[in-house]
Write a protein that holds these residues in place. Structure first.
Motif, PDB file in Angstrom:
ATOM      1  N   UNK A 110      -7.764 -28.555 -55.380  1.00  0.00           N
ATOM      2  CA  UNK A 110      -6.412 -28.772 -54.845  1.00  0.00           C
ATOM      3  C   UNK A 110      -5.918 -27.457 -54.244  1.00  0.00           C
ATOM      4  N   UNK A 112      -7.946 -24.760 -53.351  1.00  0.00           N
ATOM      5  CA  UNK A 112      -8.807 -24.170 -52.315  1.00  0.00           C
ATOM      6  C   UNK A 112      -8.971 -25.039 -51.083  1.00  0.00           C
ATOM      7  N   UNK A 113      -8.720 -26.340 -51.178  1.00  0.00           N
ATOM      8  CA  UNK A 113      -8.783 -27.196 -49.994  1.00  0.00           C
ATOM      9  C   UNK A 113      -7.424 -27.745 -49.608  1.00  0.00           C
ATOM     10  N   UNK A 146       4.100 -29.226 -52.133  1.00  0.00           N
ATOM     11  CA  UNK A 146       3.326 -30.462 -52.194  1.00  0.00           C
ATOM     12  C   UNK A 146       2.169 -30.323 -53.172  1.00  0.00           C
ATOM     13  N   UNK A 147       1.448 -29.213 -53.044  1.00  0.00           N
ATOM     14  CA  UNK A 147       0.293 -28.987 -53.911  1.00  0.00           C
ATOM     15  C   UNK A 147       0.696 -28.747 -55.358  1.00  0.00           C
ATOM     16  N   UNK A 150       1.587 -31.931 -57.095  1.00  0.00           N
ATOM     17  CA  UNK A 150       0.391 -32.680 -57.464  1.00  0.00           C
ATOM     18  C   UNK A 150      -0.269 -32.091 -58.705  1.00  0.00           C
ATOM     19  N   UNK A 153       1.869 -32.714 -61.814  1.00  0.00           N
ATOM     20  CA  UNK A 153       1.715 -34.116 -62.230  1.00  0.00           C
ATOM     21  C   UNK A 153       0.370 -34.354 -62.884  1.00  0.00           C
TER      22      UNK A 153
END
Lengths: 226, 213
Positions: A110, A112-113, A146-147, A150, A153
């Motif tokens: 999550x 690194x990409x 955003x990241x 995620x 969560x």
């Protein structure tokens, strides 16, 4: 820990790094955590040293970090971390349990990409140029938020956190999270009150010697404080 | 339906899903395909970051294509995707990461920019082509002089699993001229002779639009 350039002992790996690069930061944490002494070779991204012919031979993507270890040349922080994991198995960064291992890879990816590549230097310069000066700031915030939402969560959903992200030991997820959270707090001024698990992890990382020694300000190429 | 079959949440056009489909096929894993559509509200419960693919294996959910593939690598020893040799393993991971961190995510962000109206369609298209070109040129350089059948040897390995979908997307969606990347062009032709790759292509997935529609 890192040694000064010019005092390298034979057989010691060499890390090409930029003090502020969060990908380089990951590699520094991994090396420190595994107690690997290495030579630090600075690559000044702002001066474009990543485009120097010598560096291009090491990493045609023109990214730091790159690790040179005997005849191995590895120009990607993920590949470096897993190489170190194989070569220096102790202390381990990946658990034996395949599900816990997968969770570590998921969190690492999550970052690194899904987060870092969307706000690296090249992308930010492009956004400021094409969309508008200063637009890169809100863009970076959006990508990080955003990241982080995620990851927060995911950590809550899996109930996986202990002292560190996936338990009570430092693991691969922490190697990737620490630099991203540090940059988010120090540079992007993200409001971490929305991410309590990540905020707490940040405090843990800041108290761990391997992570402390990897911090941008502690690197040989960091500007001296005036 | 066999008990215990893993479930793959996938979208036909997603190159990340394509990678996992290839890996599952190479390892001979029978799986159930569940199509995910754009902005599917139920999917967020499976994967908080809302991207495909995700793999559900019993009560275990893992998402992110690299994490899924490394999980499959642990669970299914047939057709190993990573060599024992540390240098060769590292080059596989480096190439995989060039694709999954430095090409594909930028492809998505340009598309998002287009959707948000911040980038014109031409600009968006050119950005993606620039990133693909940079990544492909770097990989050609890394593999300079390669005379093996595939990227890192005569067996399909992790790098190949990541390269095939990226090359496919480049050719079919972004008009990439593969003659500029002779090694990648050669590998791709070799990949497309392998059933595990053929069956995984976007156009053959259950949620792909019917041809001619």
């Amino acid at each position: 820990m890192a040694e000064m350039e010019g005092t390298a002992k034979a057989g010691r790996p060499r890390l090409y790094s930029y003090w502020r690069s969060s990908c380089s930061h990951r590699a520094r944490i991994a090396l420190n955590f595994k107690g690997v002494e290495y030579e630090y070779k600075a690559v000044n991204l702002l001066k474009g040293e990543q485009s120097d012919p010598e560096f291009l031979k090491l990493n045609p993507m023109k990214f730091v970090p790159a690790l040179v270890d005997d005849d191995a040349v590895i120009g990607d922080s993920y590949a470096i971390a897993l190489y170190l994991e194989d070569k220096y198995p102790s202390p381990p960064l990946l658990p034996q349990d395949p599900k816990k291992k997968a969770l570590n890879h998921q969190i690492a990816n999550i970052v690194s990409s899904g987060i870092q590549p969307l706000h690296n230097l090249t992308v930010l310069r492009f956004i400021d140029q094409k969309i508008g000066a200063g637009e890169s700031v809100s863009w970076t915030q959006q990508q990080i938020e955003r990241g982080f939402t995620a990851i927060e969560n995911l950590i809550q959903l899996k109930g996986c956190a202990g002292k560190y992200a996936t338990g009570d030991e430092v693991q691969l997820a922490d190697v990737f999270l620490a630099p991203q959270i540090f940059a988010a707090i120090e540079r992007t001024k993200i409001d971490m009150s929305n991410y309590p698990a990540l905020a707490r992890l940040h405090d843990e990382y800041m108290g761990h010697p391997a992570f402390q020694a990897a911090l941008p300000d502690r690197q040989l190429d960091a500007p001296s404080s005036t | 339906m066999a008990v215990g079959k893993p479930v793959l949440y996938s979208a036909w056009i997603s190159s990340c899903s394509f990678r996992v489909r290839i890996a599952l096929n190479l390892k001979g894993v029978d799986y159930e395909y569940r199509a995910v559509t754009w902005n599917d509200p139920d999917y967020e419960k499976i994967n908080p970051i809302k991207y495909v693919p995700a793999l559900v294996d019993g009560d275990f959910v893992v998402s992110d294509s690299l994490a899924i593939i490394l999980y499959l690598e642990d669970k299914y020893s047939q057709h190993p995707l990573l060599p024992q040799d540390l240098k060769k393993k590292a080059i596989n991971l480096q190439i995989a990461n060039i694709v999954c961190s430095s090409i594909q995510p930028l492809q998505c962000y340009a598309v998002i920019g287009l959707l948000d109206g911040r980038l014109g369609s031409d600009e968006s298209f050119q950005i993606v082509r620039t990133y693909i070109d940079k990544g492909f040129r770097a990989i050609e350089k890394l593999l300079e002089g390669c005379d093996s059948k595939y990227a890192t040897g005569d067996e399909i390995q992790l790098a190949d699993v990541f390269l095939a979908p990226q090359i496919h997307a480049g050719m079919t969606r972004f008009q990439i001229d593969m003659s500029k990347y002779p090694l990648l062009e050669r590998f791709y032709k070799a990949y497309m002779e392998i059933p595990a790759f053929q069956v995984a292509v976007p156009e053959k997935q259950p949620d792909a639009p019917s041809p001619g529609v």
